[in-house]
Design a protein around this motif. Structure first.
Motif, mmCIF file in Angstrom:
data_model
loop_
_atom_site.group_PDB
_atom_site.id
_atom_site.type_symbol
_atom_site.label_atom_id
_atom_site.label_comp_id
_atom_site.label_asym_id
_atom_site.label_seq_id
_atom_site.Cartn_x
_atom_site.Cartn_y
_atom_site.Cartn_z
ATOM 1 N N LYS A 198 0.930 -1.149 0.125
ATOM 2 C CA LYS A 198 0.002 0.116 0.205
ATOM 3 C C LYS A 198 0.728 1.094 0.161
ATOM 4 C CE LYS A 198 -3.838 -2.151 2.595
ATOM 5 N NZ LYS A 198 -4.892 -1.745 3.501
ATOM 6 N N ALA A 199 0.243 2.272 -0.353
ATOM 7 C CA ALA A 199 0.845 3.591 -0.339
ATOM 8 C C ALA A 199 1.449 3.931 0.953
ATOM 9 C CB ALA A 199 -0.062 4.917 -0.599
ATOM 10 N N LYS A 200 0.722 3.389 2.193
ATOM 11 C CA LYS A 200 1.285 4.054 3.562
ATOM 12 C C LYS A 200 2.460 3.225 3.755
ATOM 13 C CE LYS A 200 -2.125 1.074 5.632
ATOM 14 N NZ LYS A 200 -3.210 1.005 6.639
ATOM 15 N N ASP A 201 2.397 1.828 3.125
ATOM 16 C CA ASP A 201 3.898 1.239 3.292
ATOM 17 C C ASP A 201 4.997 1.661 2.864
ATOM 18 O OD1 ASP A 201 2.293 -0.939 4.596
ATOM 19 O OD2 ASP A 201 1.740 -1.839 2.683
ATOM 20 N N ILE A 202 4.973 2.212 1.616
ATOM 21 C CA ILE A 202 6.081 2.892 1.190
ATOM 22 C C ILE A 202 6.629 4.246 1.840
ATOM 23 C CG2 ILE A 202 6.827 4.475 -0.938
ATOM 24 C CD1 ILE A 202 4.836 2.294 -2.565
ATOM 25 N N LEU A 203 5.410 4.921 2.070
ATOM 26 C CA LEU A 203 5.668 6.180 3.305
ATOM 27 C C LEU A 203 6.426 5.810 4.521
ATOM 28 C CD1 LEU A 203 2.202 7.954 2.735
ATOM 29 C CD2 LEU A 203 4.422 8.704 1.962
ATOM 30 N N ALA A 204 5.836 4.683 5.135
ATOM 31 C CA ALA A 204 6.579 4.001 6.338
ATOM 32 C C ALA A 204 8.030 3.798 5.994
ATOM 33 C CB ALA A 204 5.539 3.098 7.028
ATOM 34 N N ARG A 205 8.350 3.024 4.840
ATOM 35 C CA ARG A 205 9.764 2.786 4.743
ATOM 36 C C ARG A 205 10.485 4.231 4.610
ATOM 37 N NH1 ARG A 205 11.399 -1.757 -0.124
ATOM 38 N NH2 ARG A 205 13.620 -1.346 0.255
ATOM 39 N N PHE A 206 10.303 4.927 3.784
ATOM 40 C CA PHE A 206 10.890 6.447 3.623
ATOM 41 C C PHE A 206 11.257 6.846 4.977
ATOM 42 C CE2 PHE A 206 10.689 6.049 -0.769
ATOM 43 C CZ PHE A 206 11.823 6.909 -1.232
ATOM 44 N N HIS A 207 10.178 6.915 5.990
ATOM 45 C CA HIS A 207 10.233 7.351 7.235
ATOM 46 C C HIS A 207 11.313 6.558 7.888
ATOM 47 C CE1 HIS A 207 8.944 9.764 10.764
ATOM 48 N NE2 HIS A 207 8.787 8.578 11.470
ATOM 49 N N CYS A 208 11.099 5.454 7.942
ATOM 50 C CA CYS A 208 12.202 4.602 8.600
ATOM 51 C C CYS A 208 13.809 4.952 8.221
ATOM 52 C CB CYS A 208 11.776 3.071 8.593
ATOM 53 S SG CYS A 208 12.958 1.973 9.649
ATOM 54 N N GLU A 209 13.771 4.733 6.836
ATOM 55 C CA GLU A 209 14.839 5.209 6.376
ATOM 56 C C GLU A 209 15.713 6.501 6.645
ATOM 57 O OE1 GLU A 209 17.227 3.125 4.784
ATOM 58 O OE2 GLU A 209 15.851 1.396 4.486
ATOM 59 N N ASN A 210 14.941 7.591 6.857
ATOM 60 C CA ASN A 210 15.313 8.700 6.821
ATOM 61 C C ASN A 210 14.861 9.490 8.256
ATOM 62 O OD1 ASN A 210 16.103 9.837 3.970
ATOM 63 N ND2 ASN A 210 14.220 8.526 3.920
ATOM 64 N N SER A 211 14.807 8.737 9.244
ATOM 65 C CA SER A 211 14.091 9.058 10.654
ATOM 66 C C SER A 211 15.238 9.996 11.242
ATOM 67 C CB SER A 211 13.821 7.872 11.607
ATOM 68 O OG SER A 211 15.125 7.025 11.722
ATOM 69 N N ARG A 212 16.497 9.955 10.866
ATOM 70 C CA ARG A 212 17.445 10.500 11.606
ATOM 71 C C ARG A 212 18.001 11.915 10.542
ATOM 72 N NH1 ARG A 212 21.626 6.017 14.501
ATOM 73 N NH2 ARG A 212 19.872 5.216 15.680
ATOM 74 N N GLY A 213 17.940 11.557 9.317
ATOM 75 C CA GLY A 213 18.545 12.633 8.716
ATOM 76 C C GLY A 213 17.372 13.382 7.642
ATOM 77 N N SER A 214 16.350 13.462 8.414
ATOM 78 C CA SER A 214 15.324 14.396 7.507
ATOM 79 C C SER A 214 15.544 15.676 7.300
ATOM 80 C CB SER A 214 14.011 14.177 8.099
ATOM 81 O OG SER A 214 13.369 12.653 8.020
ATOM 82 N N SER A 215 15.505 16.491 6.200
ATOM 83 C CA SER A 215 15.717 18.024 5.999
ATOM 84 C C SER A 215 14.888 18.643 6.889
ATOM 85 C CB SER A 215 15.702 18.054 4.495
ATOM 86 O OG SER A 215 14.104 18.125 4.382
ATOM 87 N N GLN A 216 15.446 19.632 7.373
ATOM 88 C CA GLN A 216 14.586 20.771 8.284
ATOM 89 C C GLN A 216 13.193 20.858 7.625
ATOM 90 O OE1 GLN A 216 15.672 21.446 11.302
ATOM 91 N NE2 GLN A 216 13.551 22.598 11.715
ATOM 92 N N ASN A 217 13.119 21.132 6.180
ATOM 93 C CA ASN A 217 12.198 21.587 5.380
ATOM 94 C C ASN A 217 10.842 20.663 5.568
ATOM 95 O OD1 ASN A 217 13.305 23.792 4.632
ATOM 96 N ND2 ASN A 217 14.029 22.880 2.513
ATOM 97 N N MET A 218 11.264 19.346 5.638
ATOM 98 C CA MET A 218 10.274 18.109 5.822
ATOM 99 C C MET A 218 9.553 18.168 7.353
ATOM 100 S SD MET A 218 10.659 14.492 5.352
ATOM 101 C CE MET A 218 10.833 13.910 6.864
ATOM 102 N N ARG A 219 10.273 18.320 8.288
ATOM 103 C CA ARG A 219 9.743 18.063 9.630
ATOM 104 C C ARG A 219 8.624 19.050 9.709
ATOM 105 N NH1 ARG A 219 15.985 18.543 12.506
ATOM 106 N NH2 ARG A 219 16.481 16.856 11.472
ATOM 107 N N GLY A 220 7.605 18.118 10.437
ATOM 108 C CA GLY A 220 6.053 19.032 10.824
ATOM 109 C C GLY A 220 5.326 18.965 9.463
#
Length: 677
Positions: free
Chosen positions: A613-635
């Motif tokens: 599902k689409a939410k599975d892909i979103l969850a995978r990206f969130h897991c891969e980028n949980s530490r290094g997400s850009s400031q623009n994406m937070r929130g």
């Protein structure tokens, strides 16, 4: 002079104008034919006008009923349509004291064939009139269902016959357009008997005045006190096709009546397909334009299948004010507001009034029903016009009932009605000529899809607020029917004119429409999946036409020869993201490359299976980028978008099964980014 227009149900809708019209000859006599002696002129003057009207409708005594708005639902119903007519009287008084400026909408009669020509233009088929061979028109025609094609053919036939009568040359023969004979697209309509309401005279019937009781509302097949039934809605097949295949032996319920209890409205469930659900804001403006084309064709086919005439008004465009807050067209108001807040979809003043009421007024007893002070509302109106954009207006001084009065005034003063003057008769007809709640809801759904973007977004914000008012019924004593009666005159009947027979019929009708809008609004903002499928086919047909046209260009053919070994890619739509060549290489079947420009890891290849599902892909990206997400994406809330191929841009439902979406549009790009607000 007040301009009036009649639809097929003999409902009079009145344009904006502050003066009452001359009384209709013989109308007064028809109202008092069965009124008891206690309703003499002297006794009538002792009652408020809104109660006098209600007594005439209900054939009760002149004494006011004893009821409390905090009592049970039954006591609410004992007031009949009194709240509606009290609101009409309040509107009249606010105009008479000069607190509102009225704009006159002029309606000019249509010449023979003009309505059909306008209809063809409004559905994106102006090429049938001009004779031009444009790709968009051809693409649209190629996607139509049987009933939709029959609706187009019927209007085009009427248009061409009119040209022949006027000795003008017919642009194109209908057989050239559809590639078939006239008779091949006909289908039998399902007759739907008109719904009688409160003794109003219908064609072929004698006038019979009946007393209005607590049960005299549209009966949805439920007895008083019975729980709501649950019915499933399907978006997979067009509404008109579903009607066309109904068994001929089906009998429609007779003598249905309005019921005001909430339990009389069925509960509808929309099952998600494997593509999920799509809201109106999830599609690109270009695709929503095509949705509006198809919605008008489908609505026309739907009414044709039911044997109901779809009428529309022809209004002269009135140029409203170009600045200020009240009486300004929504599009102009939004253009001015977007200079302060880019991307805003609902006028700032409307948002602020809703916010004020949501913060302090939802629990106020009688909110919306109890009018504010006319003099205070008038002064606040003037002060807002002067100070709102300077941010110097003191909102703490505004009482809740005054804020509600300003909110309703804003809606009434719009130069064009919120639900557009063109299709107001269609709103009325869907209740008066269609008996089933499910069919009423389907027609209403298509009418919402027809609204211009500014009207639709503003109506959505308003209905969400009204839903919150009803949710606080325990404290504000305003249930769904109460709110509907108060709101209906502000949306559908613009004048506090003396009630006539047609408007009394329209009173319960318009209140029922508002009730449907509030109760089923979550369904109404969802785009039917069969329309999205047609948009995909329309885009594919347009792309194929473009490709064929390109083959005639020698320069393009030379370019294509040099590119024969490269993967063919569709034209990149606006909003698509450009990525390095090494990320654009061919990928295996069933594997998609997802791009996330705001993440630290901007790309990922994902193997799809039947359960992804689409939410599975979103969850995978969130897991891969949980530490290094850009400031623009937070929130920000991120969503997976389908871009290009046979769709402009589509924000996917988190529950959409990606393998199904991929197979429907294998040429798309997949991008994770914030959902458009």
């Amino acid at each position: 002079v007040t301009m009036e227009m009649k639809d097929s149900g003999s409902v009079v809708l009145t344009a904006y104008h502050p003066h009452s019209p001359a009384r209709i000859p013989g109308m007064e006599q028809s109202f008092v034919q069965d009124i008891p002696p206690s309703h003499s002129p002297a006794s009538r003057k002792s009652l408020p006008r809104c109660r006098r009207i209600n007594r005439m409708l209900s054939n009760e005594s002149a004494l006011p009923p004893t009821f409390s708005r905090s009592n049970s639902q039954a006591s609410m119903d004992s007031t009949s349509m009194e709240d509606f007519w009290c609101e009409v009287e309040n509107i009249k008084e606010s105009r008479e004291d000069g607190s509102e400026e009225a704009t006159l909408l002029e309606f000019k009669p249509a010449d023979e064939g003009e309505l059909e020509a306008e209809w063809l233009q409004d559905v994106g088929l102006s090429t049938l009139i001009s004779g031009a061979e444009e790709e968009d028109g051809q693409a649209l025609l190629s996607t139509l269902t049987r009933t939709q094609a029959a609706a187009v053919q019927k209007r085009y036939n009427t248009y061409t016959q009119t040209l022949r009568k006027k000795n003008k040359h017919t642009v194109r023969d209908v057989r050239d357009i559809f590639g078939t004979n006239d008779s091949s697209l006909t289908f039998e309509t399902v007759p739907v008997p008109p719904v009688p309401s409160n003794g109003i005279q219908l064609s072929g019937q004698k006038p019979v005045w009946k007393s209005v009781t607590s049960n005299s509302c549209l009966d949805c097949g439920l007895d008083k006190g019975s729980p709501s039934i649950t019915e499933e809605l399907s978006y997979e097949v067009s509404f008109s096709e579903s009607i066309a295949v109904l068994p001929k032996t089906q009998e429609w319920p007779k003598n249905q009546r309005f019921k005001k209890e909430d339990s009389a409205l069925p509960k509808f469930i929309v099952r998600k397909s494997r593509f999920g659900l799509t809201e109106v804001g999830d599609l690109s403006p270009e695709d929503m334009k095509k949705i509006r084309y198809l919605s008008l064709i489908e609505l026309t086919a739907f009414y044709d299948a039911l044997g109901v005439e779809l009428k529309r008004n022809r209004a002269e465009r009135v140029r409203g004010r170009e600045n200020g807050l009240f009486g300004v067209p929504l599009t102009v108001l939004l253009e001015n507001d977007q200079k302060k807040v880019p991307g805003i979809k609902v006028p700032l003043i409307f948002q602020k009034l809703l916010l004020k009421l949501e913060e302090t007024g939802l629990e106020t007893e009688g909110i919306l029903r109890v009018p504010g002070s006319a003099s205070r509302v008038k002064n606040l109106h003037q002060e807002l016009e002067a100070k709102f954009y300077e941010d110097t207006f003191d909102w703490d001084q505004v009482r809740n009932n005054d804020a509600a009065g300003l909110l309703k005034m804003f809606i009434r003063e719009l130069p064009s009605p919120l639900f557009t003057v063109e299709y107001l008769p269609a709103f009325i007809t869907l209740v008066e000529k269609i008996s089933k709640i499910k069919l009423q809801l389907q027609a209403l759904h298509l009418l919402i899809m027809l609204l211009p973007e500014a009207n639709r977004d503003t109506a959505k914000a308003f209905l969400q607020f009204l839903k919150k008012v009803v949710a606080n019924e325990g404290k504000n004593k305003m249930n769904l029917w109460n709110v509907s009666m108060i709101v209906a005159p502000n949306l559908f009947i613009y004048k506090g004119k003396r009630a006539n027979q047609q408007e009394m019929q329209a009173a319960a009708t318009t209140a029922h429409i508002v009730r449907l809008l509030i109760r089923y609004q979550d369904i109404l903002w969802t785009v039917p999946s069969f329309l999205i499928s047609q948009v995909r086919k329309m885009n594919e047909a347009a792309m194929n036409n473009s490709k064929r046209q390109m083959m005639f260009d020698k320069g393009v053919r030379k370019l294509l020869r040099r590119k024969t070994m490269e993967r063919e890619r569709p034209e990149r739509p606006e909003g698509a993201v450009t990525f390095p060549p090494y990320l654009q290489s061919d990928i295996p079947e069933g594997v998609i490359r997802v791009y996330a420009p705001l993440h630290s890891k901007v790309s990922m290849a994902i193997q799809l299976n039947g359960q992804t599902k689409a939410k599975d892909i979103l969850a995978r990206f969130h897991c891969e980028n949980s530490r290094g997400s850009s400031q623009n994406m937070r929130g920000q809330i991120q969503s997976l978008h389908e871009i290009g191929g046979n769709i402009g841009q589509h924000c996917l439902d988190p529950d959409a099964y990606m393998l199904d979406v991929y197979r429907a549009n294998p040429q798309a790009e997949w991008v994770i980014k914030p959902k458009a607000s």
